[in-house]
Every structure is written in structure tokens, then in C-alpha cells.
Scaffold this motif. Structure first.
Motif, mmCIF file in Angstrom:
data_model
loop_
_atom_site.group_PDB
_atom_site.id
_atom_site.type_symbol
_atom_site.label_atom_id
_atom_site.label_comp_id
_atom_site.label_asym_id
_atom_site.label_seq_id
_atom_site.Cartn_x
_atom_site.Cartn_y
_atom_site.Cartn_z
ATOM 1 N N HIS A 145 0.823 -1.214 0.000
ATOM 2 C CA HIS A 145 0.000 0.000 0.000
ATOM 3 C C HIS A 145 0.855 1.261 0.000
ATOM 4 O O HIS A 145 0.591 2.187 -0.752
ATOM 5 N N GLY A 159 -15.513 0.920 2.414
ATOM 6 C CA GLY A 159 -14.242 1.164 3.093
ATOM 7 C C GLY A 159 -14.424 1.205 4.592
ATOM 8 O O GLY A 159 -15.380 0.621 5.118
ATOM 9 N N ASN A 217 -11.371 0.601 -2.132
ATOM 10 C CA ASN A 217 -9.978 0.168 -2.219
ATOM 11 C C ASN A 217 -9.731 -0.697 -3.471
ATOM 12 O O ASN A 217 -10.647 -0.943 -4.263
ATOM 13 N N THR A 218 -8.501 -1.129 -3.611
ATOM 14 C CA THR A 218 -8.075 -1.901 -4.783
ATOM 15 C C THR A 218 -9.040 -2.999 -5.209
ATOM 16 O O THR A 218 -9.266 -3.218 -6.397
ATOM 17 N N ARG A 274 -10.116 4.953 -6.754
ATOM 18 C CA ARG A 274 -9.556 4.253 -5.588
ATOM 19 C C ARG A 274 -9.502 5.166 -4.378
ATOM 20 O O ARG A 274 -9.151 6.338 -4.484
ATOM 21 N N GLY A 285 -9.121 4.703 0.195
ATOM 22 C CA GLY A 285 -9.096 3.888 1.410
ATOM 23 C C GLY A 285 -7.896 2.963 1.482
ATOM 24 O O GLY A 285 -6.859 3.209 0.875
ATOM 25 N N PHE A 286 -8.088 1.875 2.206
ATOM 26 C CA PHE A 286 -6.993 0.929 2.460
ATOM 27 C C PHE A 286 -7.488 -0.475 2.199
ATOM 28 O O PHE A 286 -8.564 -0.826 2.679
ATOM 29 N N ILE A 323 -4.692 0.242 -1.097
ATOM 30 C CA ILE A 323 -4.577 0.492 -2.537
ATOM 31 C C ILE A 323 -3.245 -0.113 -2.956
ATOM 32 O O ILE A 323 -2.185 0.414 -2.665
#
Lengths: 460, 461
Positions: A59, A319, A393-394, A409, A411-412, A414
Motif C-alpha cells: 500500500h 471502506g 480500495n483496490t 480508488r 481507502g486501504f 490500494i
């Protein structure tokens, strides 16, 4: 790859498919990295530590250091005390951090290792050298999510480091929620512009967004300083930016050092940033400088210039609660229609907050909002009620590809794009950066799908 | 050379002098080290997951599933069930009251919805502690759902990835022999230990096809349950990769008397050698196979050599460092680097065995540092002191290399470019060449200081 998702929404109780969350320890590891000179330590099997480091590295595109107790079968039967003691010995001998932040895993949590007493004895017999710190928190992976882990470590930092100080001071503590170093840097930047006296922790800017220096620093220059964190007990107010990830630290500061706290959203979007700026201005009696007012003006200018492309566009967003909530509000401010709003993190308060936000904005359209949800469910919602934009995210890319939805994209984690560590979504400027991403992504699709003789006007 | 090596790790790091060195290995990582190693679950998960028409359910808290969701680019030519992430997402009450009921319900629902050919159920640390009877649940669901539901005993704390490979092989072996091995050519193989990253197994299958060799089962890249069930009908097993599937080959040898050959598809020498030993193995059945193989290798080489030679000229004398999961890959890489004119000055692995390290000592140049179970501090020290130009490793090593101004090649599961086969060797050479010669390095402070040192040497000289 998502052709396996059926259209009909199925009732599910026993499992998650394509999760929208991960487990506590990674959040604790991330929060610990926000302390200068800190080595996070994972008390459990070495796989956990390895996974968390890999995930954070993917990330942030930066080396992520953390040590592990390397549990074996013996440790999981007889307890991990000896492993933790050996770990502390190794860590101070070899890696020499200023501070070690220990978090548990599902394994050490379930066998019931008593961290405080193991650490206490290591301090007493000088396994922990004088002047060095070992802090800890419990992060059972089967409770909450990665956000809970961040929250627990932020509270652990307070519990183990903050000291009560009753001398009067006009200073605020800022405890940012689980967000990128770019956002933390931006929040600090706004505070500096306002000439605020503040202490911010955790602070991963300067740790996970470092410049190229040709030197590999195991402990980069950034991060909240231990001495500053200790002084946080003498501040006049704590601003907890995110109920899920920061409130616990505020509560702890109040309990331990009698510092009152206020819970605000992360300053994402016009309104949440307004509230943050107002709160700082009010508490410290500081004016809002022209530079910040100008930034706000530019964001509003951008929103008005492009409102026709945003208005009534349906959005699905997923997210973590502390970022999704202010982002949803931002989308509403921009005239968009958040249709499906989900988080993987459990907690009914998420729906309540979204519901009241919708009411405040006078919306009466149907929308779906769930906590503890997953991306399989979100995909089914989207199949049933399509949207114009997906934000998340991703892992959202699979849904976006399957359903041909423009995707931004956020958040967490990515894992497959770059930039989020440096370009914030927080603050007015962060809002401009984010919303220009949204506008450009929507326009790209329109351009792509519009016949050539009817191309978009060159000046929108 | 003074390096920051932990006292306890001294015999896990050696400098090659005469090729007879040994490296202490297969030890548990020292508690407190920033180890690059993973766990048993990780080992099992990466080996089994490319089986594309099976259900892969992870019984544990969400993290174990989240971190392994689609982390390898293991491609499938058909179903892609393997790319979804299924977890029982154990919660606190499951830890207290047990997770068996939840597991049963999850399997019931998933098997009904997705109709997989088999289901693998992975055990995680916590399952080992709370004592869920995975075997019993799987037996019950096998009966109920009429497909093999197979427990994978992969509790994380039971060791490193290596033990996970073994658990995966045991799980797969329960399938082997349950299908009908009909209509299989006497000139046939199973491909073991290839995970079809970036479509690599398709390259190898194509070579074998040109040689007239039938592939019965891919184990596990682009794998199918029914193929594995009948793979005991193959005449030979080709085993790549150090630990991952060697145990399965050994089990099949013992039970079904199928011989196996160890092969590597990386680099020109090893790729060609692997094809030649297969040809040799079948030469008593197919008289032409050796000639066909020679022709195949010749044609392939003609296509790639001109460019490789050019690349070699530009890379000559550069230095490489290798740190990979299994040591077997390192053997091929040492040779591949030599082929493009580079020398390997550091080589190490997470899970190498004594035998592996003896082999590495034999094939490397004097002065090469050989390490087992290394950590970032050691690796970065070696890179700087040895003046490395390119580092080959995985995700955790990449940012370290870049911070030090060293080029990097991802030879791990995240790679998106096929590196196997003759085409793969060309891709490898190109990637190394691109990374080493990229103009971005000229901005890098580390390179600037190298240049300054050189120019000052010239001045003084």
C-alpha cells in the motif's frame, strides 16, 4: 473474474466472501509506525507479521519493519512468555529502537499471554535497557477489524506513555483516524497554518512517505516523538478524528490525564473540514487564515464549475467507517447520490450515522447501508441497482471491471496504484484532489463512449 | 567486511571460498528478528490456490483470507473460483463456543452456490487452539455434498512455509487415484510445482506438446480437480520448485510407482536440460522424441539469442543479489545471471535445506555470500557493501532495494511477466536490463555518490 457472483442476493450468516476489512494486528502495526523510532512487534506466528508487512508495503510502497515472536508449537501450548522475552532481548541488541510497540494476535490472545506482566519483568531485569520503552495493546483478530486494531494501539500509546500534567496550557491533541500519511501531513499543515499549538499522534508522515536519500533508515525521521506524546497529558483538549479509530485514545486520555475530548470526523470534504477548522479555531481562539479560506474557496469553485457532471450521479462506496462517513457527506455536498454504502467493520453506529446524514441532506431516496458487509454483497447490490461510480480500495477493481463502472480508488489498501501516500484526500486541497479524480474518471468514460462527432466540449 | 549479523545467526551466513561451505538452516527464526518468513498456512495456501475449479475456504479470522486474496497471478484458462476469497470470519463467540457449526454452514452454502469439483478447507492458528474437528466436518460434508471436502492442516504456528507445502501435498494426495486413468498416452507427464504465474505453465505445456508428450495434470497452475484425480495414470512426474510439491511426487512414487524428475524452467541451460531429460526418459518408447526436442530447443534459441547477446554486452560485469523463498529457484537464477554476463554476489532463501546450500556453494563464484532466513538489516548491509546493481526478491525486499538505489526484479508471485521457458529467459534479460539501465537511477543520490567517487578516483590517479 467475478462472473461467479449470482444476481440474486443470498442470505448469509456463516461466512464472508471477498472481505471489505482485515484483522486487528495490521492496524496496530500501522499506528505504531506513527511513533518516531518505534519497532512494532507482533506477538504471534511469524506469518502474521510477514503478511502485515507485505500488505503495508504494497500500500505505502515503503519498507515496513516489524519483528515477530515467531511462535512455534511449543509456545502455543506452554505460552509465549519466553518468546516475548527473547524477542525483546534480540530487538534491543540488534535493532536498537527507542520504543517497541507489542500487539497480540488471535493465537497469543487465545492462549492468554499476559503482556503487562511479561513486559514488566523484562523491564525489571533490564532486558529492556534504561531509557527505552515497551508499550503494548491487545488486538484479538476475531474482534472488530483492522480499524479496531489501530484504535487499540492508539489507546495503548496513551495508556503507556501519556503523563498527567495539570499546569494550564492552551494546546490540543490531535489523534487522526486510520488514514494515509498524506492526510496526516495535510492535517498537520492546516494546524501549522493556523499557528495552533498541537501534539499529533500517531503520525505516519515522514515514516511511510519518505524521500529518496540513498540511505536506508530503519527508523525514518518522521513519527510522533515520545517526549511529545508524554506531554499530551497536559493539553487542554483532544480532537479525535474518527469515532472508530481514535475515540478510544481520547477516552483514555480523559481517564488517565483528565484531558477532555471531542470526536470529529476526519476532515474529508467541505463540511467535515469546516468542522475541524472551526473546532481548532474555537478551542485555541485562533482566526482562520486567508490561505485556508482561499483553499476552501477553490474547492467550492471546483464543485460549482463541474456540478453538472456530479449532480444525481449514483455512487457505491465501501471502506472503513472513519473515511467512508465524511466521504459520503462530501459526495452529498457535491450533489451525488450515494446508493450503496458499506463497511466491513462491524458496528451499528455506522448505519445510524449515515441515516442521520441522509436526513440532514433532506434525501428520501432508497439507499443501502450496511456494516460488517463484504464485497460479494456489494457486487450483488450493484447488479440489482447499478451505479455511475464506484469508490473504494483496490479490490473494487474486479467489480468495476465486471460491471463497467468508472472506479476511483480510495481507502486501504490500494495495492495497484500510486500517489495516495503523497496526495491527500483530507483538507480542502485534499478534497480538490479527490473530486478532480472523480470528475476526470467520469469524463474519461463519457469521452470514451461518445461518438467522435459528438465529443465533449473542450471547455466544460 | 563487518556486517550486522545476529550472533545467533552467524552460521546461517557464509562467504563462499572453495565451494565446500555449509550453511546452517531449517532452523526456527530467532524470536524478535524482523524475519522475511511466512507461516504454514501461507505455504499451503499458495500451493493449492491455483486449482481453479475447487472451493478454497479459510477457516479462521478474516486476516488470513484477506492477506492471501488473489496475491499470486495464477491464471486459469477456465473457471476462476480460486480468485475469490472465502472466510468463515471467526468472531469472539466462535472462539469461545467453537467454529464447527459455522464452518458447516459456510461449506453448505458455498458448495450449493458454486458447485465446485472439490473443496479445500484451510486450518489457521486459532483453529488449532480452539480444537475444531476439521476432519469430522469435512467427512460429514463430503458425504452430504457428494464432492471431496478436504481438510488442510495448516495451522500457522506449526512451522514455516515448508510445513505448509507438506500439508498441501497431503491434502492433494487424497484426490490422486480417485479418477479413472483411461486413455492416457504412455508418453505422459504431470507438471508439478508450477503455478502458472503470468501464464508460464502454458509455455511449458506447449513445449511438451511439440515433443509429443501428453500432460495429464497441472499441479497446480491452471489446475483442475478431475485432472488431479486421474494423474496417477501419467508415466512420469516433473517436479519444479524446491519444497512445494516434491512431497507429492514422493507419495506418488511410493503408492503408484510413478518416477519423478526434478526440473527447472528458468534460464536457458535448465530449461533445455529439463526438456532433454524428459526426452531421454521416453526415448525407448518414442524414437524421434530426442530429435524433436533438439529441434525445439534450436528453434527457440534462434529466436532469443541475438537479443540476449546484445543485452549481455551491456550488462557485462554488473552484480546481482538474490533472495527468494525456495533455494531451487536460486540455482537457476545464478546460471541465468551468468548467461547475461552478471555475477551473483549474494544469494539466499527463506526455506533452503542443507542440500540446497551445498549446491549453491558449489555453483557460485568465490566471494559470494550465502544466507539462510535473512532480514532487512542484513540484506541492506550486503547490498551496499557488495556494490549490488540489481536485487531479485519479493514484495518486502523491493522498497529496500529502491531506497538503496539498486535496481529490482520481482521474481516472486507478484510478477506479471512470464519468466519461464526460453521466452521467459528473454523476458528476464529484458527486465534486468531495463531495471539496471533505466535513466531514473541517475537522479538517485546513491548513484550520484558512486559517480562522484569514480571521478575523484580518476582525478587522483
Amino acid at each position: 473474474m467475478l462472473h461467479h457472483t449470482p444476481d440474486e442476493i443470498s442470505e448469509r450468516h456463516a461466512l464472508k466472501v471477498n472481505p471489505a476489512k482485515t484483522c486487528q494486528p495490521i492496524g496496530a502495526m500501522y499506528a505504531a509506525l506513527g511513533v518516531h523510532g518505534c519497532l512494532p512487534h507482533s506477538h504471534g506466528s511469524q506469518g502474521c507479521c510477514s503478511y502485515h508487512r507485505s500488505h503495508l508495503t504494497r500500500h505505502y510502497k515503503e519498507p515496513v519493519m516489524a519483528s515477530t515472536s515467531s511462535f512455534t508449537e511449543g509456545a502455543s501450548v506452554f505460552g509465549g512468555g519466553p518468546n516475548l522475552r527473547q524477542s525483546l532481548k534480540t530487538i534491543f541488541q540488534v535493532y536498537n529502537p527507542d520504543i517497541v510497540a507489542v500487539h497480540t494476535t488471535c493465537l497469543s490472545e487465545t492462549i492468554g499471554d499476559d503482556l503487562p506482566s511479561i513486559i514488566k519483568s523484562a523491564v525489571e531485569d533490564k532486558t529492556v535497557p534504561e531509557g527505552k520503552h515497551v508499550i503494548h495493546c491487545n488486538t484479538p483478530s476475531y474482534v472488530g477489524s483492522h480499524v479496531t486494531g489501530y484504535s487499540n494501539m492508539a489507546a495503548g500509546i496513551v495508556k503507556c506513555l501519556c503523563e498527567k500534567d495539570e499546569t494550564e496550557s492552551k494546546r490540543i491533541n490531535v489523534i487522526p483516524g486510520f488514514t494515509d500519511p498524506s492526510d496526516m501531513r495535510k492535517i498537520k499543515g492546516m494546524l501549522k497554518e493556523m499557528k495552533a499549538d498541537f501534539i499529533m499522534f500517531p503520525d505516519t508522515s515522514g515514516v511511510l512517505d519518505t524521500p529518496q536519500t540513498a540511505e536506508y533508515k530503519m527508523y525514518p525521521d518522521g513519527g510522533a516523538k515520545i517526549s511529545d506524546i508524554m506531554r499530551a497529558g497536559g493539553s487542554s483538549l483532544s480532537l479525535c478524528l474518527g469515532k472508530w479509530s481514535s475515540e478510544a485514545a481520547g477516552v483514555e486520555l480523559e481517564k488517565k490525564c483528565s484531558v477532555p475530548f471531542r470526536v470529529l470526523d476526519l476532515p474529508i470534504g467541505v463540511l467535515a473540514t469546516d468542522r475541524f477548522v472551526e473546532a481548532v479555531s474555537q478551542e485555541l481562539g485562533l482566526p482562520v487564515p486567508k490561505s485556508i479560506r482561499d483553499e476552501r474557496g477553490k474547492l467550492v469553485d471546483m464543485l460549482t464549475d463541474y456540478q453538472q457532471y456530479l449532480y444525481k450521479k449514483k455512487v457505491a462506496i465501501f471502506g472503513d467507517p472513519d473515511t467512508v462517513i465524511p466521504m459520503t457527506e462530501f459526495l452529498l455536498s457535491a450533489g451525488m447520490m450515494p446508493k450503496h454504502i458499506i463497511t466491513g467493520t462491524p458496528g451499528k453506529a455506522f448505519e445510524k450515522r449515515i441515516d442521520s446524514m441522509m436526513k440532514e441532506h433532506g434525501h428520501d431516496y432508497e439507499y443501502n447501508c450496511s456494516n460488517s458487509a463484504d464485497l460479494f454483497y456489494l457486487h450483488q447490490l450493484i447488479k440489482k441497482e447499478p451505479v455511475d461510480l464506484l469508490i473504494g480500495n483496490t479490490y473494487g477493481k474486479y467489480i468495476a471491471a465486471e460491471e463497467n463502472i468508472p472506479f476511483v480508488r480510495f481507502g486501504f489498501p490500494i495495492l495497484d496504484r500510486v500517489g495516495h501516500s503523497h496526495f491527500p484526500k483530507a483538507g480542502y486541497m485534499g478534497g480538490m484532489h479527490f473530486i478532480s479524480g472523480v470528475i476526470n474518471t467520469l469524463l474519461d468514460k463519457m469521452d470514451r463512449e461518445t461518438p467522435e462527432d459528438m465529443t465533449m466540449e473542450l471547455v466544460a | 567486511m563487518t556486517l550486522s549479523i545476529l550472533k545467533e545467526r552467524k552460521d546461517q551466513v557464509v562467504e563462499r571460498i572453495n565451494g565446500n561451505e555449509t550453511v546452517s538452516c531449517s532452523r526456527e527464526s530467532l524470536a524478535g528478528a524482523v524475519s522475511q518468513r511466512a507461516c504454514v498456512f501461507c505455504g499451503s495456501r499458495v500451493v493449492l490456490y491455483p486449482i481453479a475449479d475447487a472451493l478454497h475456504l479459510i477457516h479462521g479470522p478474516i486476516g488470513c483470507a484477506a492477506y492471501t486474496w488473489d496475491i499470486r497471478g495464477a491464471l486459469s484458462s477456465g473457471p476462476e473460483l480460486h480468485r475469490l476469497s472465502f472466510s468463515t470470519d471467526l468472531r469472539e463467540r466462535d472462539i469461545i463456543f467453537g467454529g464447527e457449526k459455522k464452518l458447516e454452514a459456510a461449506l453448505d452454502e458455498l458448495i450449493t452456490r458454486h458447485n465446485p469439483k472439490a473443496a479445500f478447507v484451510y486450518s489457521t492458528c486459532i483453529v488449532g487452539i480452539i480444537g475444531d474437528d476439521l476432519g469430522a466436518v469435512c467427512r460429514k460434508m463430503t458425504e452430504l455434498k457428494k464432492i471431496p471436502v478436504i481438510p488442510v492442516q495448516s495451522e500457522g504456528f506449526k512451522g514455516s512455509k515448508r510445513e505448509g507445502y507438506f500439508a498441501a501435498c497431503k491434502a492433494m494426495f487424497t484426490l490422486v487415484g480417485t479418477g479413472k486413468p483411461e486413455n492416457i498416452s504412455p508418453v505422459s507427464v504431470n507438471i508439478l510445482g508450477d503455478f502458472n504465474l503470468a501464464g508460464e505453465i502454458w509455455i511449458i505445456r506447449d513445449y511438451l506438446k511439440k515433443m509429443g508428450v501428453e500432460v495429464v495434470a497441472n499441479i497446480t497452475g491452471d489446475g483442475r480437480v478431475d485432472d488431479i484425480r486421474r494423474c496417477h495414470g501419467a508415466a512420469l512426474n516433473l517436479v519444479q520448485c524446491s519444497g512445494a510439491t516434491l512431497d507429492l511426487a514422493k507419495m506418488m512414487k511410493e503408492k503408484f510407482n510413478i518416477p519423478f524428475l526434478r526440473v527447472s524452467y528458468l534460464g536457458i541451460e535448465d530449461m533445455a536440460e529439463s526438456l532433454y531429460i524428459v526426452a531421454d526418459h521416453f526415448s525407448h518408447i518414442d524414437k524421434d522424441i530426442e530429435e524433436k526436442t533438439r529441434q525445439l530447443v534450436k528453434t527457440e534459441l534462434e529466436q532469443i539469442m541475438p537479443e540476449i547477446k546484445k543485452i549481455r554486452e551491456e550488462l557485462n560485469g554488473k552484480k546481482a543479489a538474490i533472495y527468494v523463498g525456495g533455494a531451487f529457484k536460486a540455482f537457476s537464477l545464478v546460471k541465468a545471471f551468468r548467461r547475461i554476463g552478471m555475477s551473483v554476489v549474494l544469494v539466499g532463501s527463506q526455506t533452503g535445506t542443507d542440500e540446497d546450500y551445498r549446491e549453491l556453494a558449489k555453483i557460485t563464484d568465490p566471494g559470494t555470500v550465502i544466507v539462510d532466513d535473512s532480514n532487512p538489516r542484513e540484506l541492506s548491509d550486503f547490498i551496499v557493501k557488495k556494490g549490488v546493481d540489481v536485487f531479485v526478491g519479493g514484495v518486502k525486499e523491493r522498497p529496500i532495494a529502491y531506497k538503496l538505489g539498486v535496481a529490482f526484479c520481482d521474481h516472486n508471485h507478484e510478477r506479471k511477466i512470464a519468466l519461464e521457458g526460453f521466452t521467459g529467459m528473454l523476458n528476464f534479460a529484458r527486465e534486468i536490463h531495463n531495471s539496471v539501465t533505466s535513466p531514473v537511477w541517475k537522479f538517485h543520490p546513491a548513484r550520484l555518490s558512486r559517480v562522484e567517487e569514480k571521478s575523484s578516483e580518476v582525478c587522483c590517479g
